[in-house]
Design a protein around this motif. Structure first.
Motif, PDB file in Angstrom:
ATOM      1  N   THR A 274       1.279   4.151  -2.990  1.00 33.74           N
ATOM      2  CA  THR A 274       1.173   5.593  -2.737  1.00 33.74           C
ATOM      3  C   THR A 274       2.404   6.309  -3.271  1.00 33.74           C
ATOM      4  O   THR A 274       2.290   7.316  -3.991  1.00 33.74           O
ATOM      5  CB  THR A 274       1.013   5.868  -1.228  1.00 33.74           C
ATOM      6  OG1 THR A 274      -0.153   5.193  -0.758  1.00 33.74           O
ATOM      7  CG2 THR A 274       0.872   7.349  -0.958  1.00 33.74           C
ATOM      8  N   LEU A 275       3.586   5.801  -2.948  1.00 34.04           N
ATOM      9  CA  LEU A 275       4.825   6.422  -3.422  1.00 34.04           C
ATOM     10  C   LEU A 275       4.928   6.346  -4.946  1.00 34.04           C
ATOM     11  O   LEU A 275       5.269   7.327  -5.599  1.00 34.04           O
ATOM     12  CB  LEU A 275       6.036   5.754  -2.773  1.00 34.04           C
ATOM     13  CG  LEU A 275       7.406   6.300  -3.190  1.00 34.04           C
ATOM     14  CD1 LEU A 275       7.515   7.794  -2.876  1.00 34.04           C
ATOM     15  CD2 LEU A 275       8.518   5.522  -2.511  1.00 34.04           C
TER      16      LEU A 275
ATOM     17  N   LYS B 172       2.529   6.120  -7.196  1.00 37.24           N
ATOM     18  CA  LYS B 172       1.573   7.050  -7.822  1.00 37.24           C
ATOM     19  C   LYS B 172       2.079   8.486  -7.726  1.00 37.24           C
ATOM     20  O   LYS B 172       1.930   9.265  -8.672  1.00 37.24           O
ATOM     21  CB  LYS B 172       0.204   6.932  -7.157  1.00 37.24           C
ATOM     22  CG  LYS B 172      -0.523   5.653  -7.483  1.00 37.24           C
ATOM     23  CD  LYS B 172      -1.823   5.580  -6.710  1.00 37.24           C
ATOM     24  CE  LYS B 172      -2.531   4.270  -6.881  1.00 37.24           C
ATOM     25  NZ  LYS B 172      -3.761   4.189  -6.076  1.00 37.24           N
ATOM     26  N   ASP B 173       2.684   8.827  -6.587  1.00 36.52           N
ATOM     27  CA  ASP B 173       3.250  10.174  -6.435  1.00 36.52           C
ATOM     28  C   ASP B 173       4.386  10.406  -7.421  1.00 36.52           C
ATOM     29  O   ASP B 173       4.486  11.477  -8.032  1.00 36.52           O
ATOM     30  CB  ASP B 173       3.750  10.395  -5.005  1.00 36.52           C
ATOM     31  CG  ASP B 173       2.622  10.541  -3.997  1.00 36.52           C
ATOM     32  OD1 ASP B 173       1.463  10.731  -4.421  1.00 36.52           O
ATOM     33  OD2 ASP B 173       2.908  10.468  -2.777  1.00 36.52           O
TER      34      ASP B 173
ATOM     35  N   LYS C 177       0.840  -1.209   0.000  1.00 36.39           N
ATOM     36  CA  LYS C 177       0.000   0.000   0.000  1.00 36.39           C
ATOM     37  C   LYS C 177       0.869   1.251   0.000  1.00 36.39           C
ATOM     38  O   LYS C 177       0.594   2.204  -0.724  1.00 36.39           O
ATOM     39  CB  LYS C 177      -0.945   0.003   1.204  1.00 36.39           C
ATOM     40  CG  LYS C 177      -2.081  -0.973   1.074  1.00 36.39           C
ATOM     41  CD  LYS C 177      -3.041  -0.869   2.227  1.00 36.39           C
ATOM     42  CE  LYS C 177      -4.143  -1.915   2.068  1.00 36.39           C
ATOM     43  NZ  LYS C 177      -5.113  -1.854   3.149  1.00 36.39           N
ATOM     44  N   GLU C 178       1.914   1.234   0.801  1.00 39.20           N
ATOM     45  CA  GLU C 178       2.827   2.378   0.831  1.00 39.20           C
ATOM     46  C   GLU C 178       3.572   2.500  -0.498  1.00 39.20           C
ATOM     47  O   GLU C 178       3.809   3.609  -0.984  1.00 39.20           O
ATOM     48  CB  GLU C 178       3.821   2.228   1.983  1.00 39.20           C
ATOM     49  CG  GLU C 178       3.176   2.317   3.343  1.00 39.20           C
ATOM     50  CD  GLU C 178       4.139   1.978   4.462  1.00 39.20           C
ATOM     51  OE1 GLU C 178       5.226   2.577   4.507  1.00 39.20           O
ATOM     52  OE2 GLU C 178       3.802   1.110   5.279  1.00 39.20           O
TER      53      GLU C 178
END
Length: 106
Positions: free
Chosen positions: A19-20, A22-23, A15-16
Protein backbone atom coordinates in the motif's frame (compact mmCIF):
# COMPACT_ATOMS: atom_id res chain seq x y z
CA UNK A 1 8.95 7.33 3.04
CA UNK A 2 11.44 4.90 1.62
CA UNK A 3 12.76 4.06 5.11
CA UNK A 4 9.23 3.35 6.29
CA UNK A 5 8.75 1.02 3.34
CA UNK A 6 11.99 -0.82 4.15
CA UNK A 7 10.89 -1.13 7.78
CA UNK A 8 7.53 -2.62 6.82
CA UNK A 9 9.24 -5.20 4.61
CA UNK A 10 11.69 -6.13 7.38
CA UNK A 11 8.76 -6.52 9.77
CA UNK A 12 7.10 -8.79 7.17
CA UNK A 13 4.10 -6.51 6.92
CA UNK A 14 3.92 -6.95 3.16
CA UNK A 15 0.35 -5.78 2.56
CA UNK A 16 1.08 -2.50 4.29
CA UNK A 17 4.36 -2.25 2.38
CA UNK A 18 2.49 -2.71 -0.90
CA UNK A 19 0.00 0.00 0.00
CA UNK A 20 2.75 2.45 0.95
CA UNK A 21 4.87 1.52 -2.07
CA UNK A 22 1.98 2.03 -4.48
CA UNK A 23 1.24 5.40 -2.88
CA UNK A 24 4.88 6.46 -3.24
CA UNK A 25 4.89 5.39 -6.90
CA UNK A 26 1.65 7.31 -7.54
CA UNK A 27 3.02 10.45 -5.89
CA UNK A 28 6.28 10.08 -7.79
CA UNK A 29 4.44 10.00 -11.09
CA UNK A 30 2.28 13.00 -10.17
CA UNK A 31 5.20 15.12 -8.97
CA UNK A 32 7.42 13.74 -11.75
CA UNK A 33 10.48 13.20 -9.60
CA UNK A 34 13.15 10.52 -9.52
CA UNK A 35 13.68 10.92 -5.79
CA UNK A 36 11.94 7.68 -4.81
CA UNK A 37 12.65 5.77 -8.01
CA UNK A 38 14.14 2.80 -6.10
CA UNK A 39 10.80 2.16 -4.40
CA UNK A 40 9.92 -0.16 -7.25
CA UNK A 41 12.54 -2.67 -6.05
CA UNK A 42 10.89 -2.74 -2.64
CA UNK A 43 7.48 -3.18 -4.25
CA UNK A 44 8.81 -6.17 -6.17
CA UNK A 45 10.19 -7.70 -2.99
CA UNK A 46 6.84 -7.31 -1.21
CA UNK A 47 4.98 -8.93 -4.13
CA UNK A 48 7.49 -11.78 -4.26
CA UNK A 49 7.31 -12.40 -0.51
CA UNK A 50 3.50 -12.50 -0.69
CA UNK A 51 3.82 -14.96 -3.60
CA UNK A 52 1.79 -12.65 -5.82
CA UNK A 53 3.18 -13.84 -9.16
CA UNK A 54 1.15 -11.44 -11.26
CA UNK A 55 2.16 -8.37 -9.24
CA UNK A 56 5.80 -9.47 -9.06
CA UNK A 57 6.05 -10.04 -12.81
CA UNK A 58 4.31 -6.78 -13.65
CA UNK A 59 6.67 -4.89 -11.32
CA UNK A 60 9.71 -6.75 -12.69
CA UNK A 61 8.81 -5.64 -16.21
CA UNK A 62 8.72 -2.03 -15.00
CA UNK A 63 12.12 -2.53 -13.38
CA UNK A 64 13.46 -3.98 -16.63
CA UNK A 65 12.28 -0.86 -18.48
CA UNK A 66 13.42 1.75 -15.95
CA UNK A 67 16.66 0.15 -14.71
CA UNK A 68 18.09 -1.55 -17.80
CA UNK A 69 21.70 -1.01 -16.74
CA UNK A 70 21.33 -1.41 -12.98
CA UNK A 71 23.05 -4.55 -11.74
CA UNK A 72 20.57 -4.85 -8.84
CA UNK A 73 18.03 -5.96 -11.43
CA UNK A 74 19.74 -9.34 -11.76
CA UNK A 75 18.32 -10.40 -8.39
CA UNK A 76 14.85 -9.42 -9.62
CA UNK A 77 15.35 -11.32 -12.88
CA UNK A 78 16.46 -14.41 -10.93
CA UNK A 79 13.35 -14.33 -8.76
CA UNK A 80 11.12 -13.90 -11.82
CA UNK A 81 12.81 -16.87 -13.48
CA UNK A 82 12.06 -18.96 -10.37
CA UNK A 83 8.43 -17.79 -10.41
CA UNK A 84 8.21 -18.64 -14.12
CA UNK A 85 9.66 -22.11 -13.48
CA UNK A 86 7.08 -22.71 -10.75
CA UNK A 87 4.29 -21.50 -13.08
CA UNK A 88 5.79 -23.38 -16.06
CA UNK A 89 6.01 -20.23 -18.16
CA UNK A 90 8.87 -20.95 -20.58
CA UNK A 91 8.51 -17.70 -22.50
CA UNK A 92 8.98 -15.67 -19.33
CA UNK A 93 12.02 -17.76 -18.37
CA UNK A 94 13.68 -17.09 -21.72
CA UNK A 95 12.82 -13.38 -21.64
CA UNK A 96 14.24 -12.70 -18.18
CA UNK A 97 17.21 -15.05 -18.59
CA UNK A 98 18.19 -13.08 -21.70
CA UNK A 99 17.84 -9.80 -19.77
CA UNK A 100 20.09 -11.17 -17.00
CA UNK A 101 22.74 -12.39 -19.46
CA UNK A 102 22.69 -9.08 -21.36
CA UNK A 103 23.11 -7.13 -18.12
CA UNK A 104 26.04 -9.33 -17.02
CA UNK A 105 27.80 -8.68 -20.33
CA UNK A 106 27.80 -4.91 -19.71
Amino acid sequence: MSKALNSLIKLRRYKEALTLGKDIEALRSIVKTDKYKDTIYQLFKAYAMMQDSEGAIKTAKKIADEFKDDFRSIEVYDKVINIAKRDRNDLLIVDFAKKAIDLQKK
